[in-house]
Design an enzyme around this catalytic site. Structure first.
Site, PDB file in Angstrom:
ATOM      1  N   LYS A 134      -7.572   6.640 -19.300  1.00 33.96           N
ATOM      2  CA  LYS A 134      -7.770   7.154 -20.652  1.00 33.96           C
ATOM      3  C   LYS A 134      -6.489   7.031 -21.494  1.00 33.96           C
ATOM      4  CE  LYS A 134     -11.795   8.336 -18.865  1.00 33.96           C
ATOM      5  NZ  LYS A 134     -11.637   8.325 -17.412  1.00 33.96           N
ATOM      6  N   TYR A 152     -15.443  17.517 -15.806  1.00 34.69           N
ATOM      7  CA  TYR A 152     -15.941  16.149 -15.857  1.00 34.69           C
ATOM      8  C   TYR A 152     -17.029  15.964 -14.802  1.00 34.69           C
ATOM      9  CZ  TYR A 152     -15.830  11.176 -14.570  1.00 34.69           C
ATOM     10  OH  TYR A 152     -16.169   9.898 -14.232  1.00 34.69           O
ATOM     11  N   ARG A 189       0.834  -1.196   0.000  1.00 38.96           N
ATOM     12  CA  ARG A 189       0.000   0.000   0.000  1.00 38.96           C
ATOM     13  C   ARG A 189       0.873   1.252   0.000  1.00 38.96           C
ATOM     14  NH1 ARG A 189      -1.989   0.019   4.840  1.00 38.96           N
ATOM     15  NH2 ARG A 189      -0.751   1.789   5.543  1.00 38.96           N
ATOM     16  N   ASP A 206      -6.226  19.382 -14.927  1.00 37.14           N
ATOM     17  CA  ASP A 206      -6.592  18.039 -15.379  1.00 37.14           C
ATOM     18  C   ASP A 206      -6.219  17.944 -16.859  1.00 37.14           C
ATOM     19  OD1 ASP A 206      -7.829  15.722 -16.298  1.00 37.14           O
ATOM     20  OD2 ASP A 206      -9.548  15.940 -14.964  1.00 37.14           O
TER      21      ASP A 206
END
Length: 418
Positions: free
Chosen positions: A215, A119, A67, A190
């Site tokens: 993406k 978004y 982690r 972004d």
């Protein structure tokens, strides 16, 4: 509890060394050391969740628990940092987790200024989740023009999408950064719609660049992941603490897949831009189209910004357009394409089509959507790497069918008095 957020003016962090190699070479080789034991050219997948220690508190190498860090994640983060001209990058389990972690780093009572057409998932987080932990967000459609009007004593962050989703509006990043930094405010960009190949916001003065790795960076529609890149040591301390404490991290396998996808980003981004440009010109010439949103076209209102900010003035692989015939025609268009697949997401090798008002942005109230240009007749396209001529022909035949059927049904409804 996260480390305290300082209110000191933003200082210019040390810049990373100027890359010796060009983008394509970095994409293939950054973060990709050959295995010292076997000579393997491609890194192995390290699935171990824990790592042996030679004594209490003394791990064999730099890893203790996956982690906190993992070899595959480290290699991927190294590669992204190189391509975004950053000193650091941190990977997360999704683009939304990246957004959430950055917002979580702000103290209660903080204020954020965001572009309006973001978004849908980002809008949802800003308006429903950030608000719940005491962070207020102000949305503005003209951030370069009125940013100074929205800044107050609690403003800590400016959030930009450029291009925006789904209207492909551009923001002059340097202009926003200049004003924000006067007040010690961080600027986040972004960069998902363009990828590091087309645009590098840190070079324009931004403090953090974020991506939905799902993406373009991964590019094969088989990984959900996010990443943030930056140069500041203070941000590294703050965000890596939250990355570990919150634990929204990607698996070793997803990190490996995303790193593999990254190696061909420059090839895919170039082809997607080529295809989107061809489709954009075809749409612009069609009598069935009201307007086209694509920064690669001279008709785009922010074309000058694209020329200034994007590699070779590229428009990227995303575009949207308004179809004649309203929502019915738009919905029908999405159903009759033969190569473009009706699905959410973007940036993969395959071409996709979707209806933002009913899909990705359905959670935003209609009046707010339409105020920023997301009308019911707006169709969004993600151009993949298929043959440009085939994509263009697919769009044109779908337009013809959708508008024709819409007009026929409208006439029938009129005759029937409906």
């Amino acid at each position: 509890m996260s480390p305290p957020v300082t209110s000191d003016p933003v200082s210019t962090p040390p810049r990373p060394p100027t890359p010796v190699h060009a983008f394509g070479t970095l994409a293939v080789h950054a973060g990709s050391p050959h295995d010292p034991h076997t000579g393997a050219v491609i890194e192995p997948i390290s699935l171990s969740t824990t790592f042996a220690q030679t004594a209490v508190g003394k791990p064999v190498g730099e890893y203790e628990y996956s982690r906190s860090s993992n070899p595959n994640r480290t290699n991927f983060e190294t590669a992204v940092a190189a391509l975004e001209h950053a000193r650091y990058a941190l990977a997360f389990s999704s683009g939304s987790a990246t957004t959430a972690t950055i917002l979580q780093s702000l103290a209660a009572g903080s204020h954020v200024i965001s572009v309006s057409d973001v978004y849908g998932g980002t809008h949802r987080y800003f308006t429903q989740v950030a608000k719940a932990h005491g962070v207020k967000v102000t949305f503005t459609p003209e951030i370069e023009v009125d940013i100074s009007e929205h800044i107050n004593d609690q403003t800590r962050l400016v959030w930009i999408e450029s291009p925006s989703n789904p209207t492909l509006r551009l923001v002059d990043i340097r202009a926003v950064v200049t004003e924000a930094h006067k007040h010690g405010i961080l600027v986040v960009v972004d960069n998902t719609f363009l990828s590091p190949y087309v645009q590098n916001p840190l070079d324009l003065g931004a403090d953090i660049v974020v991506h939905s790795v799902t993406k373009y960076i991964n590019g094969h529609s088989d990984v959900v992941m996010g990443v943030a890149a930056f140069n500041s040591d203070e941000l590294k301390t703050r965000l890596s603490f939250l990355q570990n404490a919150i634990g929204a991290v990607p698996s070793a396998f997803d990190s490996w897949l995303a790193h593999r996808g990254l190696k061909t980003l420059h090839l895919r981004a170039r082809e997607a831009t080529h295809n989107a440009t061809a489709v954009g010109h075809a749409l612009e010439s069609s009598p069935h189209v009201i307007a086209v949103n694509y920064p690669g076209l001279d008709s785009h209102p922010h074309r000058a910004i694209a020329v200034k900010q994007h590699r070779n003035g590229m428009g990227g692989g995303m575009l949207s357009f308004r179809i004649r015939g309203g929502h019915a025609a738009a919905e029908r268009f999405c159903q009759v394409t033969k190569i473009f697949t009706l699905a959410e997401s973007l940036g993969g090798v395959e071409s996709l089509v979707e209806l933002p008002s009913s899909m990705t942005h359905a959670g935003i109230p209609r009046d707010q959507r339409e105020a920023v240009g997301v009308f019911d007749d707006l169709v969004r396209l993600s151009c993949g790497v298929e043959d440009a001529e085939d994509l263009k022909n697919d769009v044109l035949q779908a337009l013809e069918l959708a508008v024709k059927e819409s007009a026929k049904n409208g006439l029938a409804n009129g005759v029937n008095g409906q």
